[in-house]
Motif scaffolding. Structure first.
Motif, PDB file in Angstrom:
ATOM      1  N   HIS A 146       1.002   4.493  -2.621  1.00 56.13           N
ATOM      2  CA  HIS A 146       1.100   5.917  -2.335  1.00 56.13           C
ATOM      3  C   HIS A 146       2.213   6.650  -2.994  1.00 56.13           C
ATOM      4  O   HIS A 146       1.836   7.834  -3.652  1.00 56.13           O
ATOM      5  N   GLY A 193      -1.814  10.954  10.383  1.00 53.73           N
ATOM      6  CA  GLY A 193      -3.385  11.005  10.334  1.00 53.73           C
ATOM      7  C   GLY A 193      -4.042  10.480  11.310  1.00 53.73           C
ATOM      8  O   GLY A 193      -5.289  11.064  11.520  1.00 53.73           O
ATOM      9  N   ASP A 235      -7.150  12.231  13.392  1.00 51.05           N
ATOM     10  CA  ASP A 235      -8.298  11.533  13.884  1.00 51.05           C
ATOM     11  C   ASP A 235      -8.707  11.450  15.283  1.00 51.05           C
ATOM     12  O   ASP A 235      -9.641  11.761  15.909  1.00 51.05           O
ATOM     13  N   ALA A 274      -3.446  15.455   1.552  1.00 53.08           N
ATOM     14  CA  ALA A 274      -4.666  16.424   1.021  1.00 53.08           C
ATOM     15  C   ALA A 274      -4.974  17.555   1.783  1.00 53.08           C
ATOM     16  O   ALA A 274      -5.632  18.395   1.288  1.00 53.08           O
ATOM     17  N   ASN A 275      -4.262  17.629   2.886  1.00 48.07           N
ATOM     18  CA  ASN A 275      -4.536  18.905   3.706  1.00 48.07           C
ATOM     19  C   ASN A 275      -3.654  20.245   3.044  1.00 48.07           C
ATOM     20  O   ASN A 275      -2.617  20.267   2.718  1.00 48.07           O
ATOM     21  N   THR A 304      -5.672  10.467  -1.132  1.00 42.89           N
ATOM     22  CA  THR A 304      -6.437   9.439  -0.125  1.00 42.89           C
ATOM     23  C   THR A 304      -6.361   8.374  -0.892  1.00 42.89           C
ATOM     24  O   THR A 304      -6.105   8.106  -2.111  1.00 42.89           O
ATOM     25  N   ASP A 305      -6.587   7.102  -0.267  1.00 40.88           N
ATOM     26  CA  ASP A 305      -6.813   5.814  -1.053  1.00 40.88           C
ATOM     27  C   ASP A 305      -7.572   5.566  -2.382  1.00 40.88           C
ATOM     28  O   ASP A 305      -8.405   6.262  -2.434  1.00 40.88           O
ATOM     29  N   GLU A 349      -9.207  20.199   9.286  1.00 40.47           N
ATOM     30  CA  GLU A 349      -9.056  21.218   8.371  1.00 40.47           C
ATOM     31  C   GLU A 349     -10.054  22.120   8.099  1.00 40.47           C
ATOM     32  O   GLU A 349      -9.858  23.662   8.062  1.00 40.47           O
ATOM     33  N   SER A 366      -0.097   9.456   6.157  1.00 44.39           N
ATOM     34  CA  SER A 366      -1.407   8.521   6.190  1.00 44.39           C
ATOM     35  C   SER A 366      -2.172   8.298   7.450  1.00 44.39           C
ATOM     36  O   SER A 366      -1.419   8.843   8.382  1.00 44.39           O
ATOM     37  N   GLY A 367      -3.022   7.547   7.491  1.00 44.59           N
ATOM     38  CA  GLY A 367      -4.021   7.183   8.660  1.00 44.59           C
ATOM     39  C   GLY A 367      -2.663   6.072   9.648  1.00 44.59           C
ATOM     40  O   GLY A 367      -2.869   6.125  10.754  1.00 44.59           O
ATOM     41  N   GLY A 368      -2.221   5.425   8.629  1.00 44.92           N
ATOM     42  CA  GLY A 368      -1.445   4.263   9.337  1.00 44.92           C
ATOM     43  C   GLY A 368       0.235   4.503   9.305  1.00 44.92           C
ATOM     44  O   GLY A 368       0.779   3.955  10.218  1.00 44.92           O
ATOM     45  N   HIS A 381       0.807  -1.303   0.201  1.00 40.78           N
ATOM     46  CA  HIS A 381       0.231  -0.071   0.123  1.00 40.78           C
ATOM     47  C   HIS A 381       0.861   1.426  -0.113  1.00 40.78           C
ATOM     48  O   HIS A 381       0.345   2.251  -0.810  1.00 40.78           O
ATOM     49  N   GLY A 391      -3.191  10.193   2.977  1.00 43.89           N
ATOM     50  CA  GLY A 391      -4.484  10.835   2.863  1.00 43.89           C
ATOM     51  C   GLY A 391      -4.208  12.332   3.531  1.00 43.89           C
ATOM     52  O   GLY A 391      -4.861  13.338   3.214  1.00 43.89           O
ATOM     53  N   VAL A 392      -3.160  12.367   4.509  1.00 38.50           N
ATOM     54  CA  VAL A 392      -2.775  13.792   5.043  1.00 38.50           C
ATOM     55  C   VAL A 392      -2.286  14.890   4.137  1.00 38.50           C
ATOM     56  O   VAL A 392      -2.505  15.999   4.283  1.00 38.50           O
ATOM     57  N   GLY A 422      -8.885  14.212   9.836  1.00 38.56           N
ATOM     58  CA  GLY A 422      -8.251  15.340   9.045  1.00 38.56           C
ATOM     59  C   GLY A 422      -9.250  16.337   8.394  1.00 38.56           C
ATOM     60  O   GLY A 422      -8.863  17.583   8.229  1.00 38.56           O
ATOM     61  N   VAL A 423     -10.227  15.724   7.719  1.00 41.22           N
ATOM     62  CA  VAL A 423     -11.083  16.745   7.008  1.00 41.22           C
ATOM     63  C   VAL A 423     -11.868  17.697   7.939  1.00 41.22           C
ATOM     64  O   VAL A 423     -11.743  18.933   7.621  1.00 41.22           O
TER      65      VAL A 423
HETATM   66  O1  KG4 Z   1      -3.868   7.431   2.705  1.00 40.90           O
HETATM   67  P1  KG4 Z   1      -5.359   7.316   3.404  1.00 40.90           P
HETATM   68  O2  KG4 Z   1      -6.433   7.465   2.675  1.00 40.90           O
HETATM   69  O3  KG4 Z   1      -5.482   5.912   4.298  1.00 40.90           O
HETATM   70  C1  KG4 Z   1      -4.546   5.315   4.729  1.00 40.90           C
HETATM   71  O4  KG4 Z   1      -3.555   4.778   4.316  1.00 40.90           O
HETATM   72  O5  KG4 Z   1      -4.403   5.383   6.330  1.00 40.90           O
HETATM   73  O6  KG4 Z   1      -5.294   8.447   4.700  1.00 40.90           O
HETATM   74  C2  KG4 Z   1      -6.188   8.505   5.800  1.00 40.90           C
HETATM   75  C3  KG4 Z   1      -5.960   9.475   6.785  1.00 40.90           C
HETATM   76  C4  KG4 Z   1      -6.830   9.727   7.695  1.00 40.90           C
HETATM   77  O7  KG4 Z   1      -6.254   9.706   8.978  1.00 40.90           O
HETATM   78  C5  KG4 Z   1      -7.442  11.045   7.526  1.00 40.90           C
HETATM   79  O8  KG4 Z   1      -7.854  11.856   8.633  1.00 40.90           O
HETATM   80  C6  KG4 Z   1      -6.356  11.908   6.873  1.00 40.90           C
HETATM   81  O9  KG4 Z   1      -5.741  10.886   5.992  1.00 40.90           O
HETATM   82  N1  KG4 Z   1      -6.795  12.982   6.091  1.00 40.90           N
HETATM   83  C7  KG4 Z   1      -6.513  14.145   6.313  1.00 40.90           C
HETATM   84  C8  KG4 Z   1      -7.049  15.033   5.379  1.00 40.90           C
HETATM   85  N2  KG4 Z   1      -7.811  14.077   4.583  1.00 40.90           N
HETATM   86  C9  KG4 Z   1      -7.720  12.859   5.048  1.00 40.90           C
HETATM   87  N3  KG4 Z   1      -5.870  14.677   7.053  1.00 40.90           N
HETATM   88  C10 KG4 Z   1      -5.789  15.874   7.269  1.00 40.90           C
HETATM   89  N4  KG4 Z   1      -6.202  16.930   6.224  1.00 40.90           N
HETATM   90  C11 KG4 Z   1      -7.081  16.409   5.362  1.00 40.90           C
HETATM   91  N5  KG4 Z   1      -7.459  17.214   4.505  1.00 40.90           N
END
Ligand code: KG4
Ligand code: ZN
Length: 338
Positions: free
Chosen positions: A115, A163, A167, A274-275, A302-303, A184, A136-138, A111, A271-272, A180-181
């Motif tokens: 990314h 991430g 959360d 995206a911020n 994001t995924d 933001e 990311s989240g992980g 994964h 995912g982060v 994160g969303v």
């Molecule tokens: O990459 P991803 O979609 O899934 C994983 O591989 O974990 O990342 C998800 C993470 C979540 O923790 C979410 O809160 C964060 O990305 N995330 C953000 C934003 N959009 C998603 N964090 C900060 N700002 C954002 N706009």
């Protein structure tokens, strides 16, 4: 080479068709926010059940949007790990079955490599080596990318991922999932300087730590608001101050890597990434090094399945086929190419 990429590692069911690792023919993502929102985080059993329900229509939609049928594909790529094992198994078993039924070759994709490969889908690659921040989240990982399948881990989080911190902080502030969303959105009118929060492991190498920052927010909330309601202005300042701390650490450590090693560009994904605040600040940092900043659009940060198809392209071309007896893996103990 037309590759169908399948991604089910967490709470998105995604499928995409990508040609030659570069051209996105379709990219379908079905999120599960509706399902997990009320729990403030992903419930693994619910996630895998939903993947089972929607994987067939998601794959069908990806093929339809690409205008292709299975016979016109050249291969399959599927996320094998890391992630939630129950979720991963849905995509992995689906891809194995499809491979058996069609005779198409299938590759298991990491994964995190996926990314990074989102960067390969984003304009021209200026050559290697590249630096990459996967946030990311992980995971919160800094890599040196020596080639499309060659990664060297230079820094990682010692505890929570960035991430995950978004959360968890959102949850403790009573904000909606994904954190994160909502952080933001709340922070957009806030003053990121108002509350003093730590910059964990600042100046101490390339590793990260975010769990202390989450605790610092909790302590601050308990001290300033004593369990009472947090008004809109305070909430905006609090979320902006937290976001500023995370962004400063992420940009600071990435800058430290760029100081250490000469690279031809930086990829930021996950995912982060995206911020918007992180995107803006990192853009400023990279300018100082006079190298291209490869920043995928938000839907590729994001995924998604396109990044899995893009990473899978290189492995399929190299003949790295999945053993149909191979299992999903929840964690990667070693650098991702190992
Ligand atoms: O990459 P991803 O979609 O899934 C994983 O591989 O974990 O990342 C998800 C993470 C979540 O923790 C979410 O809160 C964060 O990305 N995330 C953000 C934003 N959009 C998603 N964090 C900060 N700002 C954002 N706009
Ligand atoms: Zn991810």
């Amino acid at each position: 080479m037309k590759i169908l990429g399948i991604e089910t590692s967490c709470d998105e069911t995604a499928a995409a068709v990508v040609e030659d690792g570069r051209v996105i023919r379709s990219n379908v993502v079905r999120t599960q926010f509706d399902l997990h929102g009320r729990y403030g985080g992903v419930v693994p059993e619910l996630a895998s059940r939903r993947h089972v329900e929607v994987i067939v229509p998601v794959v069908e939609e990806a093929l339809n949007q690409a205008g292709l049928d299975l016979a016109q594909l050249d291969g399959l790529a599927v996320t094998q790990g890391p992630g939630l094992v129950g979720s991963l198994l849905v995509g992995l078993n689906f891809a194995k079955s499809l491979a058996l039924a069609t005779g198409l070759p299938v590759v298991g994709v990491n994964h995190l490599e996926g990314h990074i490969a989102a960067g390969f889908l984003t304009g021209d690659i200026p050559g290697f080596p590249l630096a990459a921040l996967v946030v990311s989240g992980g995971h919160t990982n800094l890599y040196l990318v020596r080639g499309p399948m060659e990664f060297e881990l230079y820094g990682q989080t010692r505890d929570d991922a960035a991430g995950e911190a978004f959360d968890k902080v959102a949850k403790l502030l009573g904000l909606a999932y994904p954190g994160g969303v909502s952080i933001e959105a709340q922070s957009s009118r806030g003053d990121g300087q108002r509350f003093k929060l730590p910059r964990p492991m600042w100046g101490q190498g390339l590793d990260f730590s975010f769990s202390g920052l989450k605790t610092a927010v909790l302590t601050l909330v308990n001290r300033e608001f004593e369990g009472g309601e947090i008004g809109p202005k305070d909430m905006a300042d609090l979320t902006a101050s937290f976001q500023a701390a995370v962004v400063e650490v992420l940009t600071g450590k990435t800058s430290a890597l760029l100081d250490q090693i000469k690279v031809k560009g930086l990829i930021m994904a996950g995912g982060v990434a995206a911020n918007q605040c992180l995107r803006t600040e990192m853009t400023e940092v990279v300018k100082r090094y006079d190298v291209p900043f490869i920043l995928p659009p938000i839907n590729l940060c994001t995924d998604n399945g396109a990044m899995i198809a893009a990473a899978g392209y290189y492995h399929l071309a190299a003949g790295h086929f999945l053993d149909l007896a191979a299992d999903a893996y929840s964690r990667v103990p070693k650098p991702i190419s190992a």
